[in-house]
Design a protein around this motif. Structure first.
Motif, mmCIF file in Angstrom:
data_model
loop_
_atom_site.group_PDB
_atom_site.id
_atom_site.type_symbol
_atom_site.label_atom_id
_atom_site.label_comp_id
_atom_site.label_asym_id
_atom_site.label_seq_id
_atom_site.Cartn_x
_atom_site.Cartn_y
_atom_site.Cartn_z
ATOM 1 N N ASP A 77 -5.137 13.780 -45.519
ATOM 2 C CA ASP A 77 -5.025 14.617 -44.328
ATOM 3 C C ASP A 77 -5.335 16.076 -44.622
ATOM 4 O OD1 ASP A 77 -4.358 12.392 -42.881
ATOM 5 O OD2 ASP A 77 -2.240 12.916 -42.605
ATOM 6 N N ALA A 78 -4.935 16.568 -45.775
ATOM 7 C CA ALA A 78 -5.185 17.978 -46.097
ATOM 8 C C ALA A 78 -6.686 18.248 -46.190
ATOM 9 C CB ALA A 78 -4.488 18.348 -47.405
ATOM 10 N N ASP A 81 -8.049 18.047 -42.647
ATOM 11 C CA ASP A 81 -7.659 19.226 -41.862
ATOM 12 C C ASP A 81 -8.590 20.398 -42.171
ATOM 13 O OD1 ASP A 81 -5.553 17.859 -40.710
ATOM 14 O OD2 ASP A 81 -4.003 18.800 -41.961
ATOM 15 N N MET A 84 -12.125 19.724 -40.694
ATOM 16 C CA MET A 84 -12.207 19.895 -39.244
ATOM 17 C C MET A 84 -12.095 21.358 -38.855
ATOM 18 S SD MET A 84 -12.761 16.815 -38.471
ATOM 19 C CE MET A 84 -12.721 16.893 -36.693
ATOM 20 N N ARG A 85 -11.269 22.105 -39.577
ATOM 21 C CA ARG A 85 -11.076 23.521 -39.258
ATOM 22 C C ARG A 85 -12.307 24.351 -39.623
ATOM 23 N NH1 ARG A 85 -6.814 23.850 -41.916
ATOM 24 N NH2 ARG A 85 -7.662 24.614 -43.882
ATOM 25 N N ARG A 109 -5.480 12.156 -34.100
ATOM 26 C CA ARG A 109 -5.094 13.425 -34.725
ATOM 27 C C ARG A 109 -6.109 14.526 -34.437
ATOM 28 N NH1 ARG A 109 -1.959 14.671 -39.485
ATOM 29 N NH2 ARG A 109 -2.697 16.539 -40.580
ATOM 30 N N TYR A 110 -7.392 14.178 -34.500
ATOM 31 C CA TYR A 110 -8.436 15.192 -34.403
ATOM 32 C C TYR A 110 -9.176 15.206 -33.070
ATOM 33 C CZ TYR A 110 -7.548 15.519 -39.380
ATOM 34 O OH TYR A 110 -6.937 15.669 -40.590
#
Length: 222
Positions: A77-78, A81, A84-85, A109-110
């Protein structure tokens, strides 16, 4: 099987994804060739891996002109994340051992469409396809036993095994496609989209002439 409606709508010819774009100018060339989607690899073992900032620059160049698809392999997930950011892709392609539950959780989630790659050598490998309802299936050749990555090897599989899929299945065909072979693939299979990487490269860089030839071959056959 249904797929997320945010993927490009089916068209007269199969949609084309050119994966492993590594520079902004090559994103320009892929778009100019007629690619509907470009793939950005974020997986260090791949020779086409891009660090996040470089992937963001390529995605920004293509944004609004082609769908940007970030490819990862069993990322946590990290990592996702940060991807995606920083990169802000339109969609995510999961090319590892991600379970159906993991794919659904990441879609929620996204808020992005998900593609899930399945390695195929025989019809038996297609049994898991129905479990990934909602994701776009990417049907790729199984990697060699000594491979350090699950895709991008430029090898194909027996496309006739895809007859085992339900006729309404929308999938992306990958593995060993080139401007010279894609027409034969389309005579055997009827994919929603085709995915090419090494087949349009010269010295491991995307070749604008080969990309244009690939899209033209798809258009002629499709």
């Amino acid at each position: 099987m249904r797929i997320d409606p945010r993927w490009p709508k089916p068209a007269v010819r199969p949609r084309v994804k050119i994966c492993g774009i590594t520079r902004p100018d090559l994103a320009d060339a892929a778009v100019a060739a007629g690619a509907d989607m470009i793939g950005l690899v974020h997986f260090p073992p791949s020779p086409r891996h891009l660090p996040l900032e470089e992937a963001a620059a390529v995605a920004d160049r293509a944004r609004g002109r082609a769908m940007t698809v970030a490819l990862t392999v069993d990322a946590d997930d990290a990592t996702l994340d940060a991807l995606m950011r920083t990169v802000r892709p339109d969609a995510v392609q999961l090319h590892g051992k991600e379970s159906p539950e993991r794919v659904r959780a990441l879609a929620e989630r996204y808020g992005r469409p998900m593609a899930k790659a399945l390695g195929v050598a025989s019809a038996a490998d297609l049994a898991a396809a129905a479990d990934y309802d909602g994701a776009l299936l990417v049907l790729d050749a199984k990697p060699p036993k000594d491979a350090d990555r699950p895709g991008g090897h430029g090898v194909s599989f027996d496309w006739s095994v895809l007859d085992a899929l339900p006729p309404d299945t929308l999938y992306m065909l990958s593995g060993g496609l080139t401007p010279e072979t894609v027409a034969a693939a389309l005579r055997t299979a009827r994919p929603y989209a085709v995915d090419v990487s090494s087949g349009v490269e010269t010295d491991r860089l995307k070749d604008p002439e080969k990309m244009a030839a690939f899209v033209a071959a798809v258009a002629t056959r499709g």
